[in-house]
Write an enzyme that holds these catalytic residues in place. Structure first.
Site, PDB file in Angstrom:
ATOM      1  N   ASN A  77       0.858  -1.187   0.000  1.00  0.00           N
ATOM      2  CA  ASN A  77       0.000   0.000   0.000  1.00  0.00           C
ATOM      3  C   ASN A  77       0.891   1.234   0.000  1.00  0.00           C
ATOM      4  O   ASN A  77       1.472   1.586   1.019  1.00  0.00           O
ATOM      5  CB  ASN A  77      -0.891  -0.024   1.254  1.00  0.00           C
ATOM      6  CG  ASN A  77      -1.761   1.218   1.359  1.00  0.00           C
ATOM      7  OD1 ASN A  77      -1.871   1.994   0.407  1.00  0.00           O
ATOM      8  ND2 ASN A  77      -2.373   1.408   2.517  1.00  0.00           N
ATOM      9  N   LYS A 125      -0.030   4.233  -0.303  1.00  0.00           N
ATOM     10  CA  LYS A 125      -0.751   5.393   0.250  1.00  0.00           C
ATOM     11  C   LYS A 125      -0.566   6.604  -0.671  1.00  0.00           C
ATOM     12  O   LYS A 125      -0.429   6.437  -1.878  1.00  0.00           O
ATOM     13  CB  LYS A 125      -0.300   5.669   1.687  1.00  0.00           C
ATOM     14  CG  LYS A 125      -0.345   4.409   2.555  1.00  0.00           C
ATOM     15  CD  LYS A 125      -0.155   4.660   4.008  1.00  0.00           C
ATOM     16  CE  LYS A 125      -0.223   3.357   4.773  1.00  0.00           C
ATOM     17  NZ  LYS A 125      -0.171   3.524   6.211  1.00  0.00           N
ATOM     18  N   HIS A 169      -9.550   0.885   4.722  1.00  0.00           N
ATOM     19  CA  HIS A 169      -8.309   1.172   5.457  1.00  0.00           C
ATOM     20  C   HIS A 169      -8.612   2.167   6.590  1.00  0.00           C
ATOM     21  O   HIS A 169      -9.429   3.069   6.432  1.00  0.00           O
ATOM     22  CB  HIS A 169      -7.253   1.749   4.504  1.00  0.00           C
ATOM     23  CG  HIS A 169      -5.891   1.762   5.130  1.00  0.00           C
ATOM     24  ND1 HIS A 169      -5.515   2.719   6.048  1.00  0.00           N
ATOM     25  CD2 HIS A 169      -4.844   0.914   5.004  1.00  0.00           C
ATOM     26  CE1 HIS A 169      -4.276   2.465   6.455  1.00  0.00           C
ATOM     27  NE2 HIS A 169      -3.845   1.368   5.843  1.00  0.00           N
ATOM     28  N   GLU A 214      -7.087   4.640   7.655  1.00  0.00           N
ATOM     29  CA  GLU A 214      -6.876   6.062   7.323  1.00  0.00           C
ATOM     30  C   GLU A 214      -8.102   6.633   6.609  1.00  0.00           C
ATOM     31  O   GLU A 214      -8.412   7.807   6.757  1.00  0.00           O
ATOM     32  CB  GLU A 214      -5.594   6.204   6.492  1.00  0.00           C
ATOM     33  CG  GLU A 214      -4.365   6.003   7.382  1.00  0.00           C
ATOM     34  CD  GLU A 214      -3.155   5.413   6.687  1.00  0.00           C
ATOM     35  OE1 GLU A 214      -3.113   5.397   5.449  1.00  0.00           O
ATOM     36  OE2 GLU A 214      -2.243   4.955   7.408  1.00  0.00           O
ATOM     37  N   GLU A 258      -4.987  -4.692  10.745  1.00  0.00           N
ATOM     38  CA  GLU A 258      -3.999  -3.646  11.015  1.00  0.00           C
ATOM     39  C   GLU A 258      -4.363  -2.916  12.304  1.00  0.00           C
ATOM     40  O   GLU A 258      -5.266  -2.058  12.297  1.00  0.00           O
ATOM     41  CB  GLU A 258      -3.973  -2.621   9.873  1.00  0.00           C
ATOM     42  CG  GLU A 258      -3.590  -3.204   8.531  1.00  0.00           C
ATOM     43  CD  GLU A 258      -3.101  -2.124   7.561  1.00  0.00           C
ATOM     44  OE1 GLU A 258      -1.968  -2.222   7.113  1.00  0.00           O
ATOM     45  OE2 GLU A 258      -3.866  -1.176   7.282  1.00  0.00           O
ATOM     46  N   GLY A 289       2.754   2.717  10.963  1.00  0.00           N
ATOM     47  CA  GLY A 289       3.710   3.832  10.911  1.00  0.00           C
ATOM     48  C   GLY A 289       4.454   4.073  12.207  1.00  0.00           C
ATOM     49  O   GLY A 289       5.147   5.076  12.354  1.00  0.00           O
ATOM     50  N   SER A 327       3.722  -1.562  10.379  1.00  0.00           N
ATOM     51  CA  SER A 327       5.179  -1.560  10.609  1.00  0.00           C
ATOM     52  C   SER A 327       5.877  -2.869  10.227  1.00  0.00           C
ATOM     53  O   SER A 327       6.873  -3.259  10.844  1.00  0.00           O
ATOM     54  CB  SER A 327       5.492  -1.185  12.060  1.00  0.00           C
ATOM     55  OG  SER A 327       5.062   0.134  12.312  1.00  0.00           O
TER      56      SER A 327
HETATM   57  P1  13P Z   1       3.187   0.866   7.634  1.00  0.00           P
HETATM   58  O1  13P Z   1       3.772  -0.426   7.078  1.00  0.00           O
HETATM   59  O2  13P Z   1       3.876   2.091   7.119  1.00  0.00           O
HETATM   60  O3  13P Z   1       3.084   0.818   9.117  1.00  0.00           O
HETATM   61  O4  13P Z   1       1.688   0.975   7.064  1.00  0.00           O
HETATM   62  C1  13P Z   1       0.849  -0.122   7.214  1.00  0.00           C
HETATM   63  C2  13P Z   1      -0.384   0.119   6.426  1.00  0.00           C
HETATM   64  O5  13P Z   1      -1.191   0.971   6.779  1.00  0.00           O
HETATM   65  C3  13P Z   1      -0.581  -0.676   5.219  1.00  0.00           C
HETATM   66  O6  13P Z   1      -1.871  -0.584   4.750  1.00  0.00           O
END
Ligand code: 13P
Length: 252
Positions: free
Chosen positions: A10, A12, A96, A98, A168, A174, A213
């Site tokens: 991903n 983003k 997701h 976010e 997640e 992150g 992460s």
């Molecule tokens: P990170 O691997 O940067 O923590 O992000 C995970 C994520 O949100 C994947 O969809």
């Protein structure tokens, strides 16, 4: 039943046209062997077309990071499944955290998106996970159960093999560190158990992958866990070496 492992990248809202194509070129140059493993990249919408052209004849699959639940019409700013098919997408990412936090997506919207995506024959990665406060209050399993129940409502057994659950924990995204392995294990076991409760006697239940992460240093320990069918990678998927090392570890 033996099922392919999954590594899902991903990106983003990161990279630009030059860095996106450079990263794909570098990954393709590594000539990784994707036997028994699905490897999917989800770039921002605007780079899908360019990247699709680069992926012809490759085993790398393409995903969007979102999709809408209607064919066409007055839905300013949204993207349909047919549009995504034109750009070579076979996968969509839905729910997701976010998008739940910043765009206020609800389980009801997510459910509509999953149903529409299944009918349009897309593979779906459907994300769930608890916040830090919810974990602190001991509500992790309640939150996850509710996300699964409401978002998978009315989804028939015949579509389940096209769905992957991306677990997640929001607080691990992150953060640079993953939860205790025992906590990841416990939650994946719970998700697996609950899926079996919603869909008894079903032999094609969704795969369950972990995200938050994930990097080249923790991938082996994550993949050693039961009921972990792969990983959802954010920032480490923007680095060719780290991403390819993750793919190699998952594929071995
Ligand atoms: P990170 O691997 O940067 O923590 O992000 C995970 C994520 O949100 C994947 O969809």
């Amino acid at each position: 039943m033996d099922r392919n492992k999954l590594v899902f990248a991903n990106w983003k809202m990161n990279l630009d046209i030059n860095s996106s194509t450079k990263l794909i070129k570098e990954i393709l140059c590594r000539n990784l062997n994707y036997k028994n493993i699905d490897v999917v990249v989800a770039p921002p919408f605007v780079y899908l077309s360019e990247i699709n052209n680069m992926l012809k004849n490759s085993q790398l699959r393409l995903s969007s990071q979102n999709v809408f639940y209607n064919d066409n019409g007055a839905f300013t700013g949204e993207i349909s499944h047919e549009m995504l098919k034109d750009l070579g997408c076979e996968w969509v990412m839905i729910g997701h955290s976010e998008r739940r936090i910043h765009l206020f997506e609800t389980n009801e919207m997510i459910n509509k998106k999953i149903i529409f995506s299944c009918k349009k024959d897309f593979n779906v990665i459907f994300c769930i996970g608890e916040s830090y406060e919810e974990r602190q209050k001991g509500k992790t399993f309640d939150v996850i159960k509710n996300q699964l129940n409401e978002s998978l409502k009315n989804i028939e057994n015949k579509y389940l093999h096209k769905i992957v659950i991306g677990y997640e924990p929001i607080w691990a995204i992150g953060s640079g560190s993953i939860p205790d392995l025992k906590d990841i294990q416990e939650t994946h076991n719970f998700i697996n158990h609950h899926l079996n409760e919603i869909y008894p006697n079903c032999d094609n239940l969704p795969r369950i992958v972990y995200g938050g992460s994930v990097d080249d240093s923790n991938i082996d320990s994550i993949m050693s866990l039961k009921n972990v069918d792969g990983v959802l990678v954010g920032s480490a998927s923007l680095d060719c070496k780290k991403f390819c090392d993750i793919v190699l570890s998952v594929g071995k």
